[in-house]
Design a protein around this motif. Structure first.
Motif, PDB file in Angstrom:
ATOM      1  N   TYR A 199       0.757  -1.289   0.008  1.00 39.24           N
ATOM      2  CA  TYR A 199      -0.018  -0.155  -0.102  1.00 39.24           C
ATOM      3  C   TYR A 199       0.923   1.262  -0.009  1.00 39.24           C
ATOM      4  CZ  TYR A 199      -3.794  -3.183   1.101  1.00 39.24           C
ATOM      5  OH  TYR A 199      -4.671  -4.143   0.920  1.00 39.24           O
ATOM      6  N   ASN A 214      -5.872   3.925  -5.470  1.00 41.31           N
ATOM      7  CA  ASN A 214      -5.038   3.129  -6.497  1.00 41.31           C
ATOM      8  C   ASN A 214      -5.654   1.708  -6.878  1.00 41.31           C
ATOM      9  OD1 ASN A 214      -3.217   5.394  -6.003  1.00 41.31           O
ATOM     10  ND2 ASN A 214      -1.506   4.046  -5.424  1.00 41.31           N
ATOM     11  N   HIS A 215      -6.094   1.458  -8.365  1.00 43.70           N
ATOM     12  CA  HIS A 215      -6.548   0.402  -8.719  1.00 43.70           C
ATOM     13  C   HIS A 215      -7.770  -0.201  -7.685  1.00 43.70           C
ATOM     14  CE1 HIS A 215      -2.690   0.030 -10.301  1.00 43.70           C
ATOM     15  NE2 HIS A 215      -2.035  -0.452  -9.251  1.00 43.70           N
ATOM     16  N   SER A 218      -9.681  -3.515  -7.418  1.00 47.30           N
ATOM     17  CA  SER A 218      -9.046  -4.574  -7.180  1.00 47.30           C
ATOM     18  C   SER A 218      -9.111  -4.951  -5.641  1.00 47.30           C
ATOM     19  CB  SER A 218      -7.505  -4.390  -7.093  1.00 47.30           C
ATOM     20  OG  SER A 218      -6.936  -3.588  -6.260  1.00 47.30           O
ATOM     21  N   ALA A 221      -7.590  -3.155  -2.822  1.00 50.95           N
ATOM     22  CA  ALA A 221      -8.035  -1.804  -2.688  1.00 50.95           C
ATOM     23  C   ALA A 221      -9.205  -1.834  -1.861  1.00 50.95           C
ATOM     24  CB  ALA A 221      -8.186  -0.949  -4.012  1.00 50.95           C
ATOM     25  N   LYS A 225     -11.058   1.446  -0.296  1.00 52.07           N
ATOM     26  CA  LYS A 225     -12.215   1.962  -0.787  1.00 52.07           C
ATOM     27  C   LYS A 225     -13.406   1.959   0.216  1.00 52.07           C
ATOM     28  CE  LYS A 225     -15.328   1.557  -4.773  1.00 52.07           C
ATOM     29  NZ  LYS A 225     -16.481   1.755  -4.060  1.00 52.07           N
ATOM     30  N   GLU A 237     -10.858   6.284  -9.223  1.00 53.42           N
ATOM     31  CA  GLU A 237      -9.438   5.631  -9.684  1.00 53.42           C
ATOM     32  C   GLU A 237      -8.323   6.792  -9.736  1.00 53.42           C
ATOM     33  OE1 GLU A 237      -6.443   3.207 -10.507  1.00 53.42           O
ATOM     34  OE2 GLU A 237      -8.537   2.591 -10.046  1.00 53.42           O
ATOM     35  N   SER A 258      -2.121  -0.982  -3.754  1.00 56.83           N
ATOM     36  CA  SER A 258      -3.216  -0.096  -3.546  1.00 56.83           C
ATOM     37  C   SER A 258      -2.545   1.131  -2.950  1.00 56.83           C
ATOM     38  CB  SER A 258      -4.393  -0.579  -3.027  1.00 56.83           C
ATOM     39  OG  SER A 258      -5.494   0.385  -3.262  1.00 56.83           O
TER      40      SER A 258
END
Length: 476
Positions: A199, A214-215, A218, A221, A225, A237, A258
């Motif tokens: 990370y 980031n990503h 995924s 992440a 998120k 993103e 991420s």
């Protein structure tokens, strides 16, 4: 954050799942409620994070106004972070960058919390150096300070750990990601395989910033998120930062990544200003790589939200007994990025290569099935064991479809099959848009050993190429 160089590629991440979050937004400075199987993450005090920034600012002020990797301002920054970590009980390693770094660059700083499974490591990192033009408070004092206070909080809380946590402060990022590249490059393949996710935190206090992950789609992440979603932030993103910070050094070796960012020199859109506030049409960070990147250039609210999101992610991925239990999909798919030859893939393995004229999704190699313009069938597959505790399991991969066909009729197809049964199909109709994340549900096969096959079938004319990369199993 370094300036953009000729870099491309991301990597689909896979890590363990995360606890549930409340539907209602949580005020800044608090942590979302955890699931009953995971300990709640502590609040990270923004006053303490700001105190670390004060020290980094003072280091720059004593040394020509900057913290460039080759200067004393950087070395004083290293000494400050190292001293705080040692006082908290960490064993801290200064890693000299002996190849690839700018001549005279200071060391990387690595600290690992000595509890949890040493074969399952979650890394959290930020670059500690800045540019010559200014003290680098947002870029990247912000990420460095937030990370430091998280490390100190972990030491104070001293919770039971199921996985290992490793912190890193990188040198020479501004000159080309050199410190992190040296670190990952010099690890053995065994050591790399122990890192389940990395990370990255670079510019997490931009004055006119947005909330970027980031990503974001995924598995790595997911907890990042989830935390910002719980605050009602509707993160997006991090396209501006792709390939421009230290997470890319890990991506190049197929390690899931991420992280958080709030933006650099790109300009905020009107839609972003409507949901996040700030000024549309202006740069996220008006002092990016400038002398004015001082303590006055810090978005305290954004910094607070990033620091708490780091804690939430760390606790979900490594603390206690929750966050996924024994469902660990890491490594289930072998050589998913096709970077290590062809094994354990079988079938038409000649399609796996570093193909000229096309860019891989991650790394340099991918599988190119079809594209022949004549009647043909090509396939690659491997046998995998879906962990029994993964009650939700998806085969996730990146697919790029290029075709000379036209219209809405499916002439050429690409299918995902398990033990010969078709789970999902795409065709020439789905061409365009570059690399796109796709998935197929394997939940019904939990606890079973199955053969997964990707097959491209073309008719007698007009080619359709199916480019496949970064295949993994995800548990959420």
């Amino acid at each position: 954050m370094k300036r953009r160089f000729a870099m491309a590629g991301t990597l689909l991440a896979l890590v363990l799942g995360f606890g549930t979050l409340p539907a209602a937004a949580t005020p800044s400075g608090t942590s979302p409620a955890s699931s009953t199987t995971a300990l709640a993450a502590p609040d990270i005090g923004i006053t303490a994070v700001r105190a670390h920034l004060d020290e980094l600012s003072a280091a720059a002020a004593r040394n020509g106004g900057n913290r460039r990797s080759t200067g004393q301002g950087y070395r004083d920054s290293v000494a400050y972070v190292k001293g705080k970590l040692q006082a908290a009980g960490y064993t801290v390693t200064e890693q000299p960058c002996t190849s690839g770094c700018t001549s005279g660059a200071g060391p990387n700083l690595i600290a690992e919390w000595p509890q949890g499974d040493a074969n399952s490591v979650y890394m959290f990192g930020a670059h500690l150096d800045g540019v010559s033009a200014g003290p680098g408070m947002n870029d990247n004092g912000s990420g460095s300070a937030a990370l430091l206070e998280n490390a100190l909080t972990l030491a104070r809380e001293n919770p039971d750990m199921r996985n290992r946590v490793r912190f890193a402060w990188w040198t020479d990022e501004e000159q080309g990601l050199n410190g992190s590249d040296f670190y990952v490059r010099t690890l053995s393949s065994t050591e790399r395989s122990r890192i389940k996710a990395y990370y990255n935190f670079d510019m997490v206090a931009s004055l006119n910033g947005g909330y970027f992950v980031n990503h974001i789609t995924s598995a790595a992440a997911a907890p990042m998120k989830a935390y910002w979603d719980s605050l009602g932030l509707q993160p997006e993103e991090n396209t501006e930062g792709a390939g421009r910070s230290d997470d890319y050094s890990f991506e190049r070796y197929s390690i899931p990544t991420s992280g958080y960012a709030m933006g650099a020199s790109a300009r905020k859109t009107s839609a972003q200003a409507a949901k996040w506030g700030g000024t549309s049409g202006s740069a996220y960070d008006p002092c990016y790589h400038r002398a004015c990147d001082t303590l006055a250039n810090i978005n305290t609210t954004g910094l607070d939200r990033a620091a708490d999101g780091i804690a939430y992610t760390l606790w979900q991925q490594a603390v206690g007994t929750g966050g996924g239990g024994t469902c660990d999909p890491a490594g289930v798919v072998g050589n998913g990025g096709f970077e290590n030859g062809t094994a354990p893939w079988t079938g038409t393995t000649a399609v796996i290569a570093a193909h000229t004229g096309r860019t891989a999704h991650g790394g340099t190699r991918f599988a190119w099935l079809g594209g022949n313009g004549s009647t043909s069938t090509e396939s690659v597959g491997q046998t995998v064991t879906v962990p029994a505790d993964c009650t939700r399991a998806s085969l996730v991969f990146w697919l790029q479809i290029e075709t000379a066909e036209s219209g809405s009729r499916a002439y050429d197809t690409f299918s995902v099959r398990v033990n010969g049964s078709t789970l999902a199909t795409w065709s020439n109709v789905h061409a365009g848009g570059g690399w796109t994340q796709r998935s197929a549900d394997l939940s019904a096969y939990a606890g079973q050993t199955v053969t997964v096959t990707f097959t491209a079938t073309e008719d007698y004319s007009l080619q359709t190429g199916f480019l496949l990369d970064d295949v993994s199993l995800q548990s959420a």
